[in-house]
Design an enzyme around this catalytic site. Structure first.
Site, mmCIF file in Angstrom:
data_model
loop_
_atom_site.group_PDB
_atom_site.id
_atom_site.type_symbol
_atom_site.label_atom_id
_atom_site.label_comp_id
_atom_site.label_asym_id
_atom_site.label_seq_id
_atom_site.Cartn_x
_atom_site.Cartn_y
_atom_site.Cartn_z
ATOM 1 N N LYS A 23 0.862 -1.189 0.000
ATOM 2 C CA LYS A 23 0.000 0.000 0.000
ATOM 3 C C LYS A 23 0.883 1.219 0.000
ATOM 4 C CE LYS A 23 -3.920 2.097 0.119
ATOM 5 N NZ LYS A 23 -3.487 2.823 -1.111
ATOM 6 N N GLN A 32 7.140 3.905 3.891
ATOM 7 C CA GLN A 32 5.738 3.490 3.945
ATOM 8 C C GLN A 32 5.559 2.237 4.809
ATOM 9 O OE1 GLN A 32 3.746 5.488 1.374
ATOM 10 N NE2 GLN A 32 2.187 5.065 2.893
ATOM 11 N N LYS A 69 5.408 3.539 8.415
ATOM 12 C CA LYS A 69 4.221 4.391 8.567
ATOM 13 C C LYS A 69 2.967 3.528 8.643
ATOM 14 C CE LYS A 69 4.015 7.656 5.470
ATOM 15 N NZ LYS A 69 3.713 8.468 4.249
ATOM 16 N N LYS A 77 5.427 1.667 -3.095
ATOM 17 C CA LYS A 77 5.336 3.012 -3.699
ATOM 18 C C LYS A 77 5.628 2.888 -5.176
ATOM 19 C CE LYS A 77 4.709 7.316 -2.334
ATOM 20 N NZ LYS A 77 3.978 7.799 -1.143
ATOM 21 N N ASP A 88 -0.054 10.683 -4.761
ATOM 22 C CA ASP A 88 1.084 11.335 -4.102
ATOM 23 C C ASP A 88 1.324 12.587 -4.959
ATOM 24 O OD1 ASP A 88 3.266 10.680 -1.864
ATOM 25 O OD2 ASP A 88 4.361 11.527 -3.541
ATOM 26 N N ASN A 116 -2.324 18.917 -2.208
ATOM 27 C CA ASN A 116 -3.295 18.225 -1.360
ATOM 28 C C ASN A 116 -2.967 18.362 0.127
ATOM 29 O OD1 ASN A 116 -3.762 15.407 0.160
ATOM 30 N ND2 ASN A 116 -5.499 15.827 -1.171
HETATM 31 P P1 NDP Z 1 0.675 17.690 -4.685
HETATM 32 O O1 NDP Z 1 1.128 17.270 -6.026
HETATM 33 O O2 NDP Z 1 -0.761 17.868 -4.401
HETATM 34 O O3 NDP Z 1 1.431 19.024 -4.253
HETATM 35 C C1 NDP Z 1 2.828 19.077 -4.205
HETATM 36 C C2 NDP Z 1 3.252 20.492 -3.871
HETATM 37 O O4 NDP Z 1 4.632 20.507 -3.563
HETATM 38 C C3 NDP Z 1 3.058 21.459 -5.031
HETATM 39 O O5 NDP Z 1 2.799 22.715 -4.485
HETATM 40 C C4 NDP Z 1 4.435 21.412 -5.714
HETATM 41 O O6 NDP Z 1 4.743 22.588 -6.444
HETATM 42 C C5 NDP Z 1 5.349 21.281 -4.534
HETATM 43 N N1 NDP Z 1 6.561 20.555 -4.948
HETATM 44 C C6 NDP Z 1 6.635 19.285 -5.396
HETATM 45 N N2 NDP Z 1 7.887 18.965 -5.720
HETATM 46 C C7 NDP Z 1 8.609 20.054 -5.486
HETATM 47 C C8 NDP Z 1 9.986 20.330 -5.614
HETATM 48 N N3 NDP Z 1 10.879 19.411 -6.069
HETATM 49 N N4 NDP Z 1 10.397 21.567 -5.242
HETATM 50 C C9 NDP Z 1 9.501 22.482 -4.765
HETATM 51 N N5 NDP Z 1 8.192 22.270 -4.626
HETATM 52 C C10 NDP Z 1 7.748 21.065 -4.980
HETATM 53 O O7 NDP Z 1 1.312 16.599 -3.671
HETATM 54 P P2 NDP Z 1 0.856 16.223 -2.198
HETATM 55 O O8 NDP Z 1 0.367 17.419 -1.474
HETATM 56 O O9 NDP Z 1 0.002 15.022 -2.284
HETATM 57 O O10 NDP Z 1 2.251 15.729 -1.568
HETATM 58 C C11 NDP Z 1 3.131 16.606 -0.862
HETATM 59 C C12 NDP Z 1 4.038 15.792 0.029
HETATM 60 O O11 NDP Z 1 3.251 15.044 0.971
HETATM 61 C C13 NDP Z 1 4.909 14.753 -0.673
HETATM 62 O O12 NDP Z 1 6.128 14.616 0.042
HETATM 63 C C14 NDP Z 1 4.122 13.458 -0.504
HETATM 64 O O13 NDP Z 1 4.938 12.322 -0.584
HETATM 65 C C15 NDP Z 1 3.586 13.666 0.904
HETATM 66 N N6 NDP Z 1 2.409 12.870 1.267
HETATM 67 C C16 NDP Z 1 1.273 12.892 0.518
HETATM 68 C C17 NDP Z 1 0.180 12.161 0.907
HETATM 69 C C18 NDP Z 1 -1.109 12.212 0.177
HETATM 70 O O14 NDP Z 1 -2.082 11.590 0.643
HETATM 71 N N7 NDP Z 1 -1.238 12.930 -0.933
HETATM 72 C C19 NDP Z 1 0.228 11.285 2.096
HETATM 73 C C20 NDP Z 1 1.442 11.403 2.865
HETATM 74 C C21 NDP Z 1 2.486 12.151 2.435
HETATM 75 P P3 NDP Z 1 4.960 22.506 -8.049
HETATM 76 O O15 NDP Z 1 3.590 22.418 -8.623
HETATM 77 O O16 NDP Z 1 5.678 23.754 -8.400
HETATM 78 O O17 NDP Z 1 5.775 21.266 -8.320
HETATM 79 O O1 2IT Z 2 2.981 8.922 1.388
HETATM 80 C C1 2IT Z 2 1.838 8.456 1.590
HETATM 81 O O2 2IT Z 2 1.534 7.929 2.659
HETATM 82 C C2 2IT Z 2 0.846 8.566 0.518
HETATM 83 N N1 2IT Z 2 1.144 9.142 -0.529
HETATM 84 C C3 2IT Z 2 -0.520 7.954 0.687
HETATM 85 C C4 2IT Z 2 -0.497 6.502 0.329
HETATM 86 C C5 2IT Z 2 -1.840 5.816 0.265
HETATM 87 O O3 2IT Z 2 -1.834 4.652 -0.127
HETATM 88 O O4 2IT Z 2 -2.882 6.403 0.597
#
Ligand code: NDP
Ligand code: 2IT
Length: 448
Positions: free
Chosen positions: A93, A114, A117, A129, A169, A244
């Site tokens: 997952k 993961q 976590k 992943k 992600d 997100n």
């Molecule tokens: P999104 O794609 O929704 O948003 C990512 C954000 O981070 C955007 O604003 C993006 O800007 C910025 N970003 C991404 N890469 C870079 C980079 N190399 N340098 C600067 N800014 C960057 O992703 P999420 O919000 O889902 O994910 C954000 C983080 O949270 C990640 O580390 C992810 O692994 C983690 N995460 C996500 C989960 C989920 O459920 N979605 C769960 C747990 C952790 P730009 O558009 O300019 O790239």
């Molecule tokens: O980093 C993370 O925990 C996620 N991107 C969510 C993974 C998931 O299966 O919901």
């Protein structure tokens, strides 16, 4: 040197020898190895079974070609990945990331994190992943759809509700999950809801999955603060990212009486002292798929700082929610000088190891991502439960379950930090509690 420490050092050497050129993966492995010697002292059977050596080796790694045709009729080729890391606790997952920086090292670091976590959530989910170096920025809906269809045309044979269950992600949200699910359904002729999570609520998705990572990170921070007799109410927060995780951290902070004053993307950051206007941000990011600089253009009083980073802005709380290694040692020094009291990782591994150590030495409450951002995958597990039972739970019920899981994650990490001698060291606590959960399952299931 104690036997446990000699063993940990040996495993670190094996990791380095087997994974040259994978700095992010090695960083994630070393961080866990730093925490587990006291667990091995207590459980010599884990050492004898060489569980760590097995844990750092993925059960399976899949890499594949993803050919597709863009709107100008040009053939494009990307690389797809799925690392099925550990299935001792449940089906693999973990999310899929679409970003130009994606490579095997990044997918392996994310898959490795993961495992721990998912173990911490107490849900029956293993670790995995995947993703691609495809960059969705500036691509039309049609291009994104064709890419997702090609990606799934290879990946589908490796998935299944009892085998491997991806989600979103970076770069993978509701739109992409929709296209991926559609192609899976077409290829298999099965409406197998439980094969992907983060689906739309009208077709098998769960209430609160979308909000869960950000909400969960704030629930976790609130629980940490409550232990010290404090809360987020009345505090200011700096948040990086604008996707997100960032947007739902901001929303929950606001609901609890705190004010988030920044967001960022890869081009720079915005400061809005009045508090980020989420309606405007969502219009720009989700509807128009624009940049945060446009927010500052349209919001009186807000300003955009090109190329800078949000850690320059003074605040009480900091939530890094963009990407790995985005908060460096100098940023930590600055945050401490500005009086930050809590740092909670919404992203995976956003704070570099030296900066983590500095926060801990300075007495700043520090929540590692594998605990603080576990709400997303926990809500995914709730989505799998609802799919299996052909049910859908209400928003209120689901949010309450999420809150209870985050309290459980917090309390397990805190209790493990006490047990292993450093009360309040949530890095030690999360790594050791997560490790014990998966190690016990691996031990019971034999050498497989
Ligand atoms: P999104 O794609 O929704 O948003 C990512 C954000 O981070 C955007 O604003 C993006 O800007 C910025 N970003 C991404 N890469 C870079 C980079 N190399 N340098 C600067 N800014 C960057 O992703 P999420 O919000 O889902 O994910 C954000 C983080 O949270 C990640 O580390 C992810 O692994 C983690 N995460 C996500 C989960 C989920 O459920 N979605 C769960 C747990 C952790 P730009 O558009 O300019 O790239
Ligand atoms: O980093 C993370 O925990 C996620 N991107 C969510 C993974 C998931 O299966 O919901």
């Amino acid at each position: 040197m104690p036997k446990s420490q000699t063993h940990v050092n040996e495993i670190a050497e094996i990791a380095l020898a087997r994974n040259p050129g994978e700095p992010e993966f090695l960083q994630a492995v070393y961080e866990v190895l730093e925490s587990v010697a006291p667990v091995l002292d207590e459980h010599p059977e884990f050492l004898d079974a060489r569980l760590l050596e097995r844990l750092i080796e993925p059960e399976r790694q899949i890499m594949f070609r993803v050919p597709w045709v863009d709107d100008a009729n040009t053939v494009r080729v990307n690389r797809g990945f799925r690392v099925q890391f550990n299935s001792a606790l449940g089906p693999y997952k973990g999310g899929l990331r679409f970003h130009s920086s994606v490579n095997l090292s990044i997918v392996k670091f994310l898959g490795f994190e993961q495992i721990f976590k998912n173990s911490l959530t107490g849900q029956a989910i293993g670790g995995g992943k995947g993703g691609s170096d495809f960059d969705p920025h500036g691509r039309s809906d049609g291009e994104v759809m064709r890419f997702c269809q090609s990606f799934m045309t290879e990946l589908f044979r490796h998935l299944g509700e009892h085998t491997d269950v991806p989600a979103g992600d970076i770069g993978v949200g509701g739109r992409e999950i929709g296209y991926l699910f559609g192609q899976y359904r077409r290829l298999t002729n099965r409406h197998e809801s439980g094969v992907l999570t983060g689906k739309g609520t009208g077709w098998g998705g769960a209430e609160v999955r979308n909000e869960a990572t950000g909400y969960g990170a704030v629930f976790f921070a609130e629980r940490m603060l409550a232990r010290t007799g404090s809360s987020v109410a009345g505090r200011t927060a700096i948040v990086s990212g604008s996707g997100n995780v960032a947007t739902f951290v901001i929303e929950k902070l606001r609901q609890l009486g705190a004010t988030a004053i920044t967001v960022s993307d890869s081009s720079g950051y915005v400061v809005d002292e009045a508090g980020i206007d989420l309606e405007l941000l969502r219009q720009i990011k989700e509807v128009e798929r624009g940049r945060v600089s446009e927010y500052a253009e349209r919001r009186p009083g807000a300003r955009f700082v090109a190329k800078g980073n949000v850690w320059e802005v003074p605040a009480d709380l900091a939530f890094p929610c963009a990407t790995q290694n985005e908060l460096l040692l100098a940023d930590a020094q600055r945050l401490i000088a500005n009086g930050v009291s809590l740092v909670a990782e919404g992203a995976n591994m956003p704070v570099v190891p030296d900066a983590v150590h500095l926060f801990q030495e300075a007495g700043v409450l520090f929540a590692p991502g594998k605990a603080a951002n576990a709400g997303g995958v926990a809500a995914s597990s709730l989505e799998m439960s609802q799919n299996a039972a052909r049910q859908s739970w209400t928003f209120g019920d689901s949010e309450e379950r999420l809150r209870a899981i985050m309290c459980h994650v917090h309390d397990s990490a805190y209790e493990a930090s006490e047990r292993y001698g450093k009360p309040g060291d949530y890095v030690l606590g999360a790594n050791s509690a997560g490790f014990v959960g998966v190690a016990e399952a691996m031990l019971a299931q034999g050498v497989v």
